[in-house]
Design a protein around this motif. Structure first.
Motif, mmCIF file in Angstrom:
data_model
loop_
_atom_site.group_PDB
_atom_site.id
_atom_site.type_symbol
_atom_site.label_atom_id
_atom_site.label_comp_id
_atom_site.label_asym_id
_atom_site.label_seq_id
_atom_site.Cartn_x
_atom_site.Cartn_y
_atom_site.Cartn_z
ATOM 1 N N UNK A 113 0.856 -1.185 0.000
ATOM 2 C CA UNK A 113 0.000 0.000 0.000
ATOM 3 C C UNK A 113 0.890 1.232 0.000
ATOM 4 N N UNK A 114 0.594 2.159 -0.902
ATOM 5 C CA UNK A 114 1.380 3.390 -1.000
ATOM 6 C C UNK A 114 0.412 4.567 -1.028
ATOM 7 N N UNK A 115 0.619 5.498 -0.104
ATOM 8 C CA UNK A 115 -0.163 6.740 -0.095
ATOM 9 C C UNK A 115 0.831 7.889 0.027
ATOM 10 N N UNK A 116 1.034 8.584 -1.077
ATOM 11 C CA UNK A 116 1.961 9.710 -1.118
ATOM 12 C C UNK A 116 1.206 10.933 -1.619
ATOM 13 N N UNK A 117 1.472 12.066 -1.003
ATOM 14 C CA UNK A 117 0.809 13.296 -1.415
ATOM 15 C C UNK A 117 1.814 14.430 -1.509
ATOM 16 N N UNK A 118 1.570 15.305 -2.476
ATOM 17 C CA UNK A 118 2.295 16.572 -2.530
ATOM 18 C C UNK A 118 1.595 17.522 -1.548
ATOM 19 N N UNK A 119 2.166 18.681 -1.342
ATOM 20 C CA UNK A 119 1.535 19.664 -0.443
ATOM 21 C C UNK A 119 0.164 20.079 -0.972
ATOM 22 N N UNK A 120 0.046 20.305 -2.277
ATOM 23 C CA UNK A 120 -1.256 20.718 -2.829
ATOM 24 C C UNK A 120 -2.284 19.585 -2.719
ATOM 25 N N UNK A 121 -1.855 18.345 -2.933
ATOM 26 C CA UNK A 121 -2.778 17.208 -2.780
ATOM 27 C C UNK A 121 -3.231 17.058 -1.336
ATOM 28 N N UNK A 122 -2.320 17.312 -0.417
ATOM 29 C CA UNK A 122 -2.673 17.230 1.006
ATOM 30 C C UNK A 122 -3.744 18.264 1.342
ATOM 31 N N UNK A 123 -3.578 19.492 0.832
ATOM 32 C CA UNK A 123 -4.581 20.524 1.094
ATOM 33 C C UNK A 123 -5.900 20.206 0.397
ATOM 34 N N UNK A 124 -5.848 19.669 -0.804
ATOM 35 C CA UNK A 124 -7.079 19.265 -1.497
ATOM 36 C C UNK A 124 -7.822 18.201 -0.690
ATOM 37 N N UNK A 125 -7.089 17.242 -0.143
ATOM 38 C CA UNK A 125 -7.687 16.177 0.678
ATOM 39 C C UNK A 125 -8.466 16.780 1.846
ATOM 40 N N UNK A 126 -7.895 17.793 2.472
ATOM 41 C CA UNK A 126 -8.528 18.429 3.635
ATOM 42 C C UNK A 126 -9.705 19.308 3.211
ATOM 43 N N UNK A 127 -9.520 20.108 2.193
ATOM 44 C CA UNK A 127 -10.531 21.098 1.796
ATOM 45 C C UNK A 127 -11.774 20.480 1.164
ATOM 46 N N UNK A 128 -11.650 19.294 0.577
ATOM 47 C CA UNK A 128 -12.778 18.684 -0.125
ATOM 48 C C UNK A 128 -13.747 17.965 0.804
ATOM 49 N N UNK A 129 -13.497 18.017 2.100
ATOM 50 C CA UNK A 129 -14.324 17.260 3.041
ATOM 51 C C UNK A 129 -14.856 18.175 4.142
ATOM 52 N N UNK A 130 -16.047 17.839 4.613
ATOM 53 C CA UNK A 130 -16.572 18.525 5.794
ATOM 54 C C UNK A 130 -15.804 18.001 7.007
ATOM 55 N N UNK A 131 -16.013 18.590 8.147
ATOM 56 C CA UNK A 131 -15.319 18.174 9.367
ATOM 57 C C UNK A 131 -15.513 16.697 9.680
ATOM 58 N N UNK A 132 -16.742 16.224 9.648
ATOM 59 C CA UNK A 132 -17.022 14.820 9.984
ATOM 60 C C UNK A 132 -16.488 13.898 8.893
ATOM 61 N N UNK B 277 -12.498 9.954 7.279
ATOM 62 C CA UNK B 277 -11.455 9.560 6.330
ATOM 63 C C UNK B 277 -10.140 9.277 7.056
ATOM 64 N N UNK B 278 -9.797 10.121 8.011
ATOM 65 C CA UNK B 278 -8.562 9.906 8.788
ATOM 66 C C UNK B 278 -8.661 8.628 9.602
ATOM 67 N N UNK B 279 -9.804 8.375 10.223
ATOM 68 C CA UNK B 279 -9.984 7.144 11.009
ATOM 69 C C UNK B 279 -9.874 5.907 10.114
ATOM 70 N N UNK B 280 -10.431 5.983 8.905
ATOM 71 C CA UNK B 280 -10.326 4.863 7.965
ATOM 72 C C UNK B 280 -8.876 4.631 7.551
ATOM 73 N N UNK B 281 -8.133 5.712 7.332
ATOM 74 C CA UNK B 281 -6.721 5.578 6.965
ATOM 75 C C UNK B 281 -5.899 4.978 8.106
ATOM 76 N N UNK B 282 -6.208 5.363 9.339
ATOM 77 C CA UNK B 282 -5.515 4.787 10.498
ATOM 78 C C UNK B 282 -5.798 3.290 10.576
#
Length: 177
Positions: free
Chosen positions: A86-105, A110-115
């Motif tokens: 399993x490989x999950x790599x992000x650039x800085x812009x991808x990291x911000x897109x990941x955060x901005x595209x989701x509501x708080x919950x 998503x973070x809990x699923x990744x953990x």
């Protein structure tokens, strides 16, 4: 400073680190624990205990998680070639897109699923700041191999040395981390 006072003793961390490096070099060259102990004038059980303290067991599955990575595509291709599960790599812009595209919950879920996903792998390699590596170690409650690429907060993409990462992966897969 690498000196530590314990009661009336002054201990050199550098001396301990050098000695430990010598023990590990001799062991990786194929010398037995007994041979290393005899050569260095120490008890064999010290060699054994040091190895046990630092041992990362050879795992069946490996995950690599990293951000923000400048040479993301190159590292991803290398990890695929090395058989990383399993490989999950992000650039800085991808990291911000990941955060901005989701509501708080949604972000929380998503973070809990990744953990949970990362926890399912036998060995996890994390590329990031020392702070992020420490947080992921705590969240996974398991040994994590960290490859630090800068101090937190990292706000720009960082180059990851492909040879260094491949060496880490091969050591994990070969059981010689």
């Amino acid at each position: 400073m690498d000196l530590v006072r314990i009661g009336d003793k002054v201990i050199s961390r550098h001396k301990i680190d050098s000695f430990l490096t010598e023990i590990l070099q001799l062991r990786s060259m194929g010398l037995s624990q007994t041979d290393v102990a005899a050569r260095l004038g120490i008890d064999r059980t010290l060699v054994s205990r040091l190895e046990n303290m630092g041992e990362l067991r050879k795992g069946k599955s490996v995950a690599v998680i990293g951000f923000p990575i400048a040479n993301r595509d190159e590292i991803y291709a290398l990890m695929q070639a090395e058989g990383v599960d399993y490989v999950m790599l992000m650039s800085e812009s991808e990291r911000w897109d990941f955060v901005r595209q989701k509501s708080g919950i949604e972000l929380f879920n998503a973070i809990m699923e990744l953990i949970a996903l990362a926890h399912s792998y036998d060995q996890v390699v994390v590329i990031g700041s020392g702070k992020r590596i420490k947080i992921i170690r705590a969240a996974l409650d398991k040994e994590v191999v960290g490859l630090e690429i800068g101090e937190s907060p990292i706000q720009e993409d960082k180059y990851v040395d492909p040879a260094e990462l491949v060496a880490v992966i091969r050591a994990i897969k070969g059981g010689n981390v």
